[in-house]
Design an enzyme around this catalytic site. Structure first.
Site, mmCIF file in Angstrom:
data_model
loop_
_atom_site.group_PDB
_atom_site.id
_atom_site.type_symbol
_atom_site.label_atom_id
_atom_site.label_comp_id
_atom_site.label_asym_id
_atom_site.label_seq_id
_atom_site.Cartn_x
_atom_site.Cartn_y
_atom_site.Cartn_z
ATOM 1 N N GLY A 183 9.335 -15.329 -3.696
ATOM 2 C CA GLY A 183 10.027 -15.514 -2.415
ATOM 3 C C GLY A 183 10.849 -14.329 -1.950
ATOM 4 C CG HIS A 204 -3.343 -8.375 1.432
ATOM 5 N ND1 HIS A 204 -3.617 -9.418 0.558
ATOM 6 C CD2 HIS A 204 -4.086 -7.317 0.990
ATOM 7 C CE1 HIS A 204 -4.491 -9.012 -0.348
ATOM 8 N NE2 HIS A 204 -4.788 -7.748 -0.105
HETATM 9 C C1 GAR Z 1 3.770 -9.978 -1.890
HETATM 10 O O1 GAR Z 1 3.661 -8.717 -2.453
HETATM 11 C C2 GAR Z 1 2.661 -10.249 -0.890
HETATM 12 O O2 GAR Z 1 2.237 -9.110 -0.239
HETATM 13 C C3 GAR Z 1 1.583 -10.801 -1.794
HETATM 14 O O3 GAR Z 1 2.256 -11.615 -2.710
HETATM 15 C C4 GAR Z 1 3.541 -11.064 -2.970
HETATM 16 C C5 GAR Z 1 4.567 -12.174 -2.908
HETATM 17 O O4 GAR Z 1 5.807 -11.725 -3.333
HETATM 18 N N1 GAR Z 1 0.634 -11.546 -1.026
HETATM 19 C C6 GAR Z 1 -0.675 -11.573 -1.298
HETATM 20 O O5 GAR Z 1 -1.171 -10.998 -2.242
HETATM 21 C C7 GAR Z 1 -1.505 -12.392 -0.320
HETATM 22 N N2 GAR Z 1 -2.885 -12.205 -0.526
HETATM 23 P P1 GAR Z 1 7.143 -12.521 -2.957
HETATM 24 O O6 GAR Z 1 6.921 -13.967 -3.402
HETATM 25 O O7 GAR Z 1 8.200 -11.861 -3.774
HETATM 26 O O8 GAR Z 1 7.365 -12.402 -1.492
#
Ligand code: GAR
Length: 189
Positions: free
Chosen positions: A12, A105
């Site tokens: 998050g 992404h």
């Molecule tokens: C982020 O780095 C986002 O770009 C990636 O998941 C992570 C979530 O981190 N999303 C994907 O890979 C979507 N395909 P967070 O929970 O700390 O925001």
């Protein structure tokens, strides 16, 4: 103020960056598909309602998304920002929120779509990766691109170090892009 929701499955940190930014929308809801995800605890500090919706407790994807849709309608949510939501959006939500669902992404799409974009970039040996923010369509990370920022891949990078630098970019680029979308696009309606 426009009401928006953030969907997250993990830590998050992007959801937090959005909630804490000063934006022309108010994040009225966090939707989470993983009952153990750290984002649920974090959201308590933001005083934002969390809707934990475990797909395993529904007969199919349509029923799962219908439950989310009901909650979104109850809160009069106008925009959905996916922030580490690791699930394809199905027709139920896509039809209800046409061109109003945005995703982040951790690569320069169309390169390295899908899972573990950072691992894919390291395995490919590219010297530049980055961050993409795009509208969501029915495909896997295929919707039209709104913003991108490059991040150099260093010789010494591990998954963790590259992830950290990519996330630092994400936390600035996502709020900035939401601000752009809401002032440039939503404001013109
Ligand atoms: C982020 O780095 C986002 O770009 C990636 O998941 C992570 C979530 O981190 N999303 C994907 O890979 C979507 N395909 P967070 O929970 O700390 O925001």
């Amino acid at each position: 103020m426009i009401a928006a929701a953030v969907f997250a499955s993990g830590s998050g940190s992007n959801a937090e960056a959005i909630v804490l930014a000063s934006l022309p929308c108010s994040i009225e809801l966090v939707v989470c598909d993983k009952p153990e995800a750290p984002v649920i605890q974090k959201a308590k500090n933001w005083n934002t309602e969390v809707f934990v919706c475990d797909p395993k407790t529904f007969p199919d994807k349509q029923a799962y998304e219908q439950a989310i849709l009901l909650k979104l309608q109850e809160k009069q949510i106008k925009w959905i920002f996916l922030a580490g939501y690791m699930r394809l959006i199905g027709p139920t939500l896509l039809e209800a929120y046409q061109a109003r669902i945005v995703n982040i992404h951790p690569s320069l799409l169309p390169a390295f779509a899908g899972k573990d974009a950072i691992g894919q970039a390291l395995a490919a040996g590219v010297k530049v990766s980055g961050v993409t923010i795009h509208y969501v369509d029915a495909g896997m990370d295929t919707g039209s691109i709104i913003a991108q920022e490059a991040v150099a891949v260093r010789e010494s990078d591990t998954h963790e170090t590259l992830h950290q630098r990519i996330q630092a970019v994400e936390h600035k680029l996502y709020p900035k892009t939401i601000d752009y979308i809401l002032t440039e696009q939503d404001g013109k309606e």
